[in-house]
Design an enzyme around this catalytic site. Sequence first.
Site, PDB file in Angstrom:
ATOM      1  N   HIS A  89      45.316  42.988  31.479  1.00  0.00           N
ATOM      2  CA  HIS A  89      45.240  43.368  33.028  1.00  0.00           C
ATOM      3  C   HIS A  89      44.413  44.793  32.759  1.00  0.00           C
ATOM      4  O   HIS A  89      45.044  45.643  32.523  1.00  0.00           O
ATOM      5  CB  HIS A  89      46.245  43.648  33.664  1.00  0.00           C
ATOM      6  N   ASN A 107      50.871  47.793  38.995  1.00  0.00           N
ATOM      7  CA  ASN A 107      51.005  47.444  40.404  1.00  0.00           C
ATOM      8  C   ASN A 107      52.236  47.134  41.011  1.00  0.00           C
ATOM      9  O   ASN A 107      52.482  47.289  42.120  1.00  0.00           O
ATOM     10  CB  ASN A 107      50.172  46.297  40.528  1.00  0.00           C
TER      11      ASN A 107
HETATM   12  N1  LIG Z   1      40.191  45.567  42.002  1.00  0.00           N
HETATM   13  C1  LIG Z   1      40.768  45.899  40.906  1.00  0.00           C
HETATM   14  O1  LIG Z   1      41.055  47.334  41.193  1.00  0.00           O
HETATM   15  C2  LIG Z   1      41.303  45.074  40.017  1.00  0.00           C
HETATM   16  C3  LIG Z   1      42.003  45.645  39.055  1.00  0.00           C
HETATM   17  C4  LIG Z   1      42.642  44.934  37.992  1.00  0.00           C
HETATM   18  C5  LIG Z   1      42.693  43.652  37.963  1.00  0.00           C
HETATM   19  N2  LIG Z   1      42.033  43.148  39.141  1.00  0.00           N
HETATM   20  C6  LIG Z   1      41.835  41.796  39.183  1.00  0.00           C
HETATM   21  O2  LIG Z   1      40.682  41.098  38.955  1.00  0.00           O
HETATM   22  C7  LIG Z   1      40.469  40.108  39.495  1.00  0.00           C
HETATM   23  C8  LIG Z   1      39.120  40.086  40.235  1.00  0.00           C
HETATM   24  O3  LIG Z   1      39.110  41.028  41.030  1.00  0.00           O
HETATM   25  P1  LIG Z   1      37.993  42.112  41.337  1.00  0.00           P
HETATM   26  O4  LIG Z   1      38.276  43.464  42.003  1.00  0.00           O
HETATM   27  O5  LIG Z   1      36.832  41.989  40.768  1.00  0.00           O
HETATM   28  O6  LIG Z   1      37.242  40.835  42.836  1.00  0.00           O
HETATM   29  P2  LIG Z   1      35.826  40.883  43.329  1.00  0.00           P
HETATM   30  O7  LIG Z   1      36.037  40.254  44.819  1.00  0.00           O
HETATM   31  O8  LIG Z   1      35.145  42.010  42.941  1.00  0.00           O
HETATM   32  O9  LIG Z   1      35.352  39.676  42.283  1.00  0.00           O
HETATM   33  C9  LIG Z   1      35.784  38.475  42.318  1.00  0.00           C
HETATM   34  C10 LIG Z   1      34.626  37.537  41.586  1.00  0.00           C
HETATM   35  O10 LIG Z   1      35.213  36.199  41.321  1.00  0.00           O
HETATM   36  C11 LIG Z   1      34.297  35.219  41.461  1.00  0.00           C
HETATM   37  N3  LIG Z   1      34.762  33.827  41.924  1.00  0.00           N
HETATM   38  C12 LIG Z   1      35.509  33.566  42.952  1.00  0.00           C
HETATM   39  N4  LIG Z   1      35.532  32.123  42.882  1.00  0.00           N
HETATM   40  C13 LIG Z   1      34.943  31.774  41.500  1.00  0.00           C
HETATM   41  C14 LIG Z   1      35.109  30.571  40.867  1.00  0.00           C
HETATM   42  N5  LIG Z   1      35.559  29.367  41.144  1.00  0.00           N
HETATM   43  N6  LIG Z   1      34.598  30.429  39.623  1.00  0.00           N
HETATM   44  C15 LIG Z   1      34.060  31.801  39.372  1.00  0.00           C
HETATM   45  N7  LIG Z   1      33.995  33.075  39.866  1.00  0.00           N
HETATM   46  C16 LIG Z   1      34.532  32.802  40.946  1.00  0.00           C
HETATM   47  C17 LIG Z   1      33.793  35.931  43.132  1.00  0.00           C
HETATM   48  O11 LIG Z   1      32.464  35.150  43.319  1.00  0.00           O
HETATM   49  C18 LIG Z   1      33.382  37.338  42.725  1.00  0.00           C
HETATM   50  O12 LIG Z   1      32.326  37.492  42.208  1.00  0.00           O
HETATM   51  C19 LIG Z   1      41.573  39.735  40.500  1.00  0.00           C
HETATM   52  O13 LIG Z   1      42.402  38.588  39.800  1.00  0.00           O
HETATM   53  C20 LIG Z   1      42.094  41.113  40.493  1.00  0.00           C
HETATM   54  O14 LIG Z   1      43.438  40.872  40.920  1.00  0.00           O
HETATM   55  C21 LIG Z   1      41.521  43.890  40.158  1.00  0.00           C
END
Ligand SMILES: NC(=O)c1ccc[n+]([C@@H]2O[C@H](COP(=O)([O-])OP(=O)(O)OC[C@H]3O[C@@H](n4cnc5c(N)ncnc54)[C@H](O)[C@@H]3O)[C@@H](O)[C@H]2O)c1
Length: 292
Positions: free
Chosen positions: A141, A191
């Site tokens: 993470h 979180n």
């Molecule tokens: N935003 C944060 O601060 C944060 C921090 C740590 C972890 N995360 C985790 O990281 C992950 C992504 O979050 P994010 O902030 O980058 O979101 P984001 O919305 O910026 O990106 C998500 C991406 O996943 C892609 N996606 C969706 N369905 C897909 C599929 N079937 N195959 C391939 N790609 C697909 C989308 O097109 C998008 O580009 C989540 O699990 C989130 O919980 C987020």
Amino acid sequence: MSTIKKIGIIGAGQMGSGIAHVCAQAGYEVVISDISPEILQKSVAAISKNMDRQVQKGKLTEADKTAAIARISTGSDLSVFHDADLVVEAATENEALKREIFKKLVPNLKPEALIATNTSSISITRLAASTDRPSKFMGMHFMNPVPVMQLVELIRGIATDEATFSAIAELTANIGKTAAVAEDFPAFIVNRILLPMINEAVYTLYEGVGGVQAIDTALKLGANHPMGPLELADFIGLDTCLAVMQVLYEGLADSKYRPCPLLVKYVEAGWVGRKVGRGFYDYSKNPPVPTR
Ligand SMILES: NC(=O)c1ccc[n+]([C@@H]2O[C@H](COP(=O)([O-])OP(=O)(O)OC[C@H]3O[C@@H](n4cnc5c(N)ncnc54)[C@H](O)[C@@H]3O)[C@@H](O)[C@H]2O)c1
């Protein structure tokens, strides 16, 4: 010695792009996949822009940037992961979607390939069970923005073996990050503590205790937080914040984790924060202006 040389990344959003950035910069071959070539192009452009910023600050040489970008390839098909030693899943925070991705991913992998998920909250053990290799699966993470934030939470599922844990811990150190080990409970450590605070800030706004500006100023100047909780929520993505609160609420069955109705409303409106230009602030203005 770990055998990780090539790292696959699923999801080229803010997190996937950041993970690709730090891995390529540390010398790993990286291949990123997402649902469309446009998203992938945007991702590589964002990585390049962020590396330019490091070059301007003297933290990266132009030659090292060029070499790092050359180590990144992209493709919309999961077959791009056929020679990956590790795949890090960083797609949207939705359990059904992630399970579907793993189901389709597994036939494309080498038998010895490891899988990590960047989920913010979902059970590692449950996600691992949707693959053919729960012993080679764990949580990795990262924090947002990945190139800046020092921490990576490492989470074992019930079946994760020690070789997998050691390989991912070694990778974490090789990319210059510090690990904190968490058990597989809803939302892990960061979180579990951070998101209820953000949710409470949204309740504070919802109940009219203060406006957006007052709440963020209060926590910045009164609790010495570098960012206000609503600004931080916009930065994380309100969709991700809501998804994490839902996992906490359902996973721990305690009403104290009930997502604030105003958070739900913002997500329903599509006002999910910085990544779309509007959340608790309107980012089309400079400086951004509060939306309430
Ligand atoms: N935003 C944060 O601060 C944060 C921090 C740590 C972890 N995360 C985790 O990281 C992950 C992504 O979050 P994010 O902030 O980058 O979101 P984001 O919305 O910026 O990106 C998500 C991406 O996943 C892609 N996606 C969706 N369905 C897909 C599929 N079937 N195959 C391939 N790609 C697909 C989308 O097109 C998008 O580009 C989540 O699990 C989130 O919980 C987020």
